[in-house]
Design a protein around this motif. Structure first.
Motif, PDB file in Angstrom:
ATOM      1  N   ALA A   3       0.836  -1.206   0.000  1.00 47.03           N
ATOM      2  CA  ALA A   3       0.000   0.000   0.000  1.00 47.03           C
ATOM      3  C   ALA A   3       0.868   1.253   0.000  1.00 47.03           C
ATOM      4  CB  ALA A   3      -0.930  -0.004   1.214  1.00 47.03           C
ATOM      5  N   ARG A   4       1.847   1.304   0.873  1.00 44.48           N
ATOM      6  CA  ARG A   4       2.720   2.472   0.945  1.00 44.48           C
ATOM      7  C   ARG A   4       3.506   2.649  -0.346  1.00 44.48           C
ATOM      8  NH1 ARG A   4       5.178   1.711   7.099  1.00 44.48           N
ATOM      9  NH2 ARG A   4       3.225   2.139   8.201  1.00 44.48           N
ATOM     10  N   GLN A   5       4.006   1.552  -0.889  1.00 50.19           N
ATOM     11  CA  GLN A   5       4.794   1.638  -2.108  1.00 50.19           C
ATOM     12  C   GLN A   5       3.945   2.107  -3.282  1.00 50.19           C
ATOM     13  OE1 GLN A   5       6.977  -2.315  -0.690  1.00 50.19           O
ATOM     14  NE2 GLN A   5       7.530  -1.830  -2.795  1.00 50.19           N
ATOM     15  N   MET A   6       2.735   1.573  -3.410  1.00 49.78           N
ATOM     16  CA  MET A   6       1.894   1.966  -4.538  1.00 49.78           C
ATOM     17  C   MET A   6       1.409   3.406  -4.390  1.00 49.78           C
ATOM     18  SD  MET A   6      -0.122  -1.573  -5.537  1.00 49.78           S
ATOM     19  CE  MET A   6      -0.732  -1.950  -3.889  1.00 49.78           C
ATOM     20  N   ASN A   7       1.125   3.826  -3.181  1.00 49.22           N
ATOM     21  CA  ASN A   7       0.762   5.234  -2.978  1.00 49.22           C
ATOM     22  C   ASN A   7       1.925   6.155  -3.325  1.00 49.22           C
ATOM     23  OD1 ASN A   7      -1.885   4.834  -2.151  1.00 49.22           O
ATOM     24  ND2 ASN A   7      -1.362   4.690   0.021  1.00 49.22           N
ATOM     25  N   ALA A   8       3.135   5.745  -2.965  1.00 49.40           N
ATOM     26  CA  ALA A   8       4.317   6.545  -3.305  1.00 49.40           C
ATOM     27  C   ALA A   8       4.468   6.653  -4.819  1.00 49.40           C
ATOM     28  CB  ALA A   8       5.560   5.941  -2.683  1.00 49.40           C
ATOM     29  N   GLY A   9       4.241   5.559  -5.518  1.00 55.14           N
ATOM     30  CA  GLY A   9       4.305   5.593  -6.976  1.00 55.14           C
ATOM     31  C   GLY A   9       3.241   6.493  -7.576  1.00 55.14           C
ATOM     32  N   ALA A  10       2.037   6.440  -7.013  1.00 58.91           N
ATOM     33  CA  ALA A  10       0.946   7.274  -7.526  1.00 58.91           C
ATOM     34  C   ALA A  10       1.250   8.755  -7.341  1.00 58.91           C
ATOM     35  CB  ALA A  10      -0.357   6.907  -6.815  1.00 58.91           C
ATOM     36  N   ARG A  11       1.922   9.093  -6.243  1.00 59.03           N
ATOM     37  CA  ARG A  11       2.271  10.502  -6.011  1.00 59.03           C
ATOM     38  C   ARG A  11       3.257  11.012  -7.052  1.00 59.03           C
ATOM     39  NH1 ARG A  11       1.877   8.845  -0.489  1.00 59.03           N
ATOM     40  NH2 ARG A  11       4.115   8.413  -0.379  1.00 59.03           N
ATOM     41  N   GLN A  12       4.087  10.129  -7.593  1.00 54.97           N
ATOM     42  CA  GLN A  12       5.061  10.527  -8.602  1.00 54.97           C
ATOM     43  C   GLN A  12       4.509  10.424 -10.020  1.00 54.97           C
ATOM     44  OE1 GLN A  12       8.198  11.745  -7.934  1.00 54.97           O
ATOM     45  NE2 GLN A  12       7.502  11.729  -5.811  1.00 54.97           N
ATOM     46  N   ALA A  13       3.375   9.762 -10.174  1.00 56.27           N
ATOM     47  CA  ALA A  13       2.846   9.465 -11.501  1.00 56.27           C
ATOM     48  C   ALA A  13       2.273  10.706 -12.170  1.00 56.27           C
ATOM     49  CB  ALA A  13       1.772   8.390 -11.403  1.00 56.27           C
ATOM     50  N   THR A  14       2.471  10.807 -13.464  1.00 55.73           N
ATOM     51  CA  THR A  14       1.913  11.909 -14.246  1.00 55.73           C
ATOM     52  C   THR A  14       0.794  11.450 -15.170  1.00 55.73           C
ATOM     53  OG1 THR A  14       3.560  11.608 -16.009  1.00 55.73           O
ATOM     54  CG2 THR A  14       4.135  13.110 -14.207  1.00 55.73           C
ATOM     55  N   GLY A  15       0.506  10.156 -15.190  1.00 56.17           N
ATOM     56  CA  GLY A  15      -0.521   9.635 -16.084  1.00 56.17           C
ATOM     57  C   GLY A  15      -1.931   9.925 -15.608  1.00 56.17           C
ATOM     58  N   GLU A  16      -2.854   9.973 -16.560  1.00 55.39           N
ATOM     59  CA  GLU A  16      -4.272  10.132 -16.236  1.00 55.39           C
ATOM     60  C   GLU A  16      -4.867   8.850 -15.693  1.00 55.39           C
ATOM     61  OE1 GLU A  16      -6.372  12.335 -19.583  1.00 55.39           O
ATOM     62  OE2 GLU A  16      -4.379  11.961 -20.429  1.00 55.39           O
TER      63      GLU A  16
ATOM     64  N   PHE B  40      -8.696   7.704  -8.024  1.00 50.28           N
ATOM     65  CA  PHE B  40      -7.777   7.210  -6.996  1.00 50.28           C
ATOM     66  C   PHE B  40      -7.569   8.265  -5.924  1.00 50.28           C
ATOM     67  CE2 PHE B  40      -3.460   6.332  -5.380  1.00 50.28           C
ATOM     68  CZ  PHE B  40      -3.584   4.992  -5.038  1.00 50.28           C
ATOM     69  N   THR B  41      -7.394   9.498  -6.351  1.00 49.22           N
ATOM     70  CA  THR B  41      -7.207  10.594  -5.398  1.00 49.22           C
ATOM     71  C   THR B  41      -8.485  10.838  -4.600  1.00 49.22           C
ATOM     72  OG1 THR B  41      -5.576  11.625  -6.865  1.00 49.22           O
ATOM     73  CG2 THR B  41      -6.583  13.024  -5.177  1.00 49.22           C
ATOM     74  N   ALA B  42      -9.627  10.721  -5.265  1.00 55.38           N
ATOM     75  CA  ALA B  42     -10.908  10.995  -4.614  1.00 55.38           C
ATOM     76  C   ALA B  42     -11.173  10.056  -3.439  1.00 55.38           C
ATOM     77  CB  ALA B  42     -12.043  10.908  -5.622  1.00 55.38           C
ATOM     78  N   VAL B  43     -10.723   8.798  -3.537  1.00 57.70           N
ATOM     79  CA  VAL B  43     -10.959   7.841  -2.447  1.00 57.70           C
ATOM     80  C   VAL B  43      -9.791   7.793  -1.469  1.00 57.70           C
ATOM     81  CG1 VAL B  43     -12.502   6.445  -3.865  1.00 57.70           C
ATOM     82  CG2 VAL B  43     -10.056   5.846  -3.747  1.00 57.70           C
ATOM     83  N   GLY B  44      -8.778   8.623  -1.683  1.00 59.44           N
ATOM     84  CA  GLY B  44      -7.656   8.676  -0.761  1.00 59.44           C
ATOM     85  C   GLY B  44      -6.572   7.652  -1.008  1.00 59.44           C
ATOM     86  N   GLY B  45      -6.588   7.021  -2.196  1.00 54.79           N
ATOM     87  CA  GLY B  45      -5.565   6.035  -2.510  1.00 54.79           C
ATOM     88  C   GLY B  45      -5.739   4.761  -1.704  1.00 54.79           C
ATOM     89  N   TYR B  46      -4.668   3.966  -1.686  1.00 52.82           N
ATOM     90  CA  TYR B  46      -4.692   2.748  -0.879  1.00 52.82           C
ATOM     91  C   TYR B  46      -4.663   3.119   0.603  1.00 52.82           C
ATOM     92  CZ  TYR B  46      -3.799  -0.422  -4.803  1.00 52.82           C
ATOM     93  OH  TYR B  46      -3.908  -1.153  -5.961  1.00 52.82           O
ATOM     94  N   PRO B  47      -5.485   2.485   1.421  1.00 52.15           N
ATOM     95  CA  PRO B  47      -5.375   2.734   2.869  1.00 52.15           C
ATOM     96  C   PRO B  47      -4.049   2.178   3.377  1.00 52.15           C
ATOM     97  CG  PRO B  47      -6.868   0.907   2.447  1.00 52.15           C
ATOM     98  CD  PRO B  47      -6.516   1.495   1.109  1.00 52.15           C
ATOM     99  N   ASP B  48      -3.483   2.823   4.359  1.00 51.29           N
ATOM    100  CA  ASP B  48      -2.176   2.426   4.885  1.00 51.29           C
ATOM    101  C   ASP B  48      -2.353   1.262   5.861  1.00 51.29           C
ATOM    102  OD1 ASP B  48       0.437   2.230   5.608  1.00 51.29           O
ATOM    103  OD2 ASP B  48       0.551   4.143   6.667  1.00 51.29           O
ATOM    104  N   ILE B  49      -2.615   0.084   5.287  1.00 54.63           N
ATOM    105  CA  ILE B  49      -2.762  -1.129   6.080  1.00 54.63           C
ATOM    106  C   ILE B  49      -1.775  -2.167   5.585  1.00 54.63           C
ATOM    107  CG2 ILE B  49      -5.151  -0.714   6.751  1.00 54.63           C
ATOM    108  CD1 ILE B  49      -6.076  -2.499   4.498  1.00 54.63           C
ATOM    109  N   SER B  50      -1.495  -3.156   6.416  1.00 52.63           N
ATOM    110  CA  SER B  50      -0.423  -4.107   6.135  1.00 52.63           C
ATOM    111  C   SER B  50      -0.824  -5.214   5.175  1.00 52.63           C
ATOM    112  CB  SER B  50       0.062  -4.726   7.453  1.00 52.63           C
ATOM    113  OG  SER B  50       0.489  -3.728   8.346  1.00 52.63           O
ATOM    114  N   LEU B  51      -2.107  -5.440   5.008  1.00 52.89           N
ATOM    115  CA  LEU B  51      -2.600  -6.508   4.141  1.00 52.89           C
ATOM    116  C   LEU B  51      -4.039  -6.179   3.762  1.00 52.89           C
ATOM    117  CD1 LEU B  51      -1.344  -9.231   3.114  1.00 52.89           C
ATOM    118  CD2 LEU B  51      -2.687 -10.371   4.883  1.00 52.89           C
ATOM    119  N   MET B  52      -4.518  -6.780   2.699  1.00 53.52           N
ATOM    120  CA  MET B  52      -5.883  -6.581   2.212  1.00 53.52           C
ATOM    121  C   MET B  52      -6.109  -5.168   1.676  1.00 53.52           C
ATOM    122  SD  MET B  52      -7.159  -9.566   2.642  1.00 53.52           S
ATOM    123  CE  MET B  52      -6.811 -11.055   3.592  1.00 53.52           C
TER     124      MET B  52
END
Length: 229
Positions: A62-75, A148-160
């Motif tokens: 979750a943390r890694q994918m959110n970090a990637g989304a913050r750097q992403a420029t794609g629609e 993705f931004t509207a729902v707050g991205g992935y929740p910062d949880i360890s699984l699921m």
């Protein structure tokens, strides 16, 4: 429409080159972002020449994918596991159907391997996803950057985290369930034992459904000697 393919990685030296090599023909339309969670096997160095960005983030998908989304420029963001391969026309299919009407979705999955049960498991995963509107991470979830931004991205949880994201996105719309199949490795299912893995994963899902702490589930997941969370 520009796409950002975000790949969380942790000690994926055996898989990351093959994953990124398969994506090279898409780079006119897509940026490739690898988010490393602290690999000790040289994964970032292998990925560097084949990706547009290789960044680091705290361990955890979750943390890694959110970090990637913050750097992403794609629609459109597409989250891809390092041992999963997209169908040849994946980007075209998403472009044709995204926001018509759903701003998110996933692919069907095919687990690679010779054991006949892998085909059964794949089909059950696809049926379950259509019935529930919930996708797993290895089905290559895609979503508009806006949704993705509207729902707050992935929740910062360890699984699921994939289930939690899908539940949030379902409040916007049901997913696009594309019949084209991603190919994901069935090796880990076979290593642990197919039937043991099925029972184990369902037990984790049931615990999560009944309110178990994702941190506890993550410890069970790691202790079950399956793939790393």
């Amino acid at each position: 429409m520009k796409f950002s393919i975000i790949i969380p990685a942790l000690n994926e030296a055996q898989n990351i080159q093959g994953c990124l090599s398969a994506l090279q023909p898409l780079r006119n339309d897509c940026e490739l972002i690898v988010v490393d969670g602290g690999s000790t096997d040289g994964t970032p160095a292998i990925a560097e020449p084949l990706a547009d960005q290789v960044i680091s983030a705290p361990k955890g998908r979750a943390r890694q994918m959110n970090a990637g989304a913050r750097q992403a420029t794609g629609e459109v963001l597409l989250f891809l596991h390092a041992d999963t391969f997209l169908p040849d026309n994946a980007i075209q299919l998403i472009r044709e159907q995204i926001n018509r009407p759903a701003p998110w979705g996933r692919f069907d999955i095919r687990l690679s391997g010779d054991h006949f049960m892998l085909k059964v498991i794949s089909q059950m995963m696809n049926w379950r996803s259509r019935l529930t509107g919930i996708a797993t991470g290895d089905q290559a979830i895609f979503v508009t950057h806006e949704a993705f931004t509207a729902v707050g991205g992935y929740p910062d949880i360890s699984l699921m985290e994939d289930i939690a994201l899908c539940k949030a996105l379902n409040k916007i719309s049901p997913p696009l369930c594309l019949k084209a199949k991603v190919n994901s490795s069935g090796r880990r299912w076979l290593q642990f034992g197919l039937y043991k893995t099925i029972l184990f994963m369902w037990s984790l899902r049931l615990r999560y459904f009944f309110g178990a702490d994702p941190k506890t589930l993550a410890r069970l997941y790691s202790g079950g000697h399956l793939w790393k969370p």
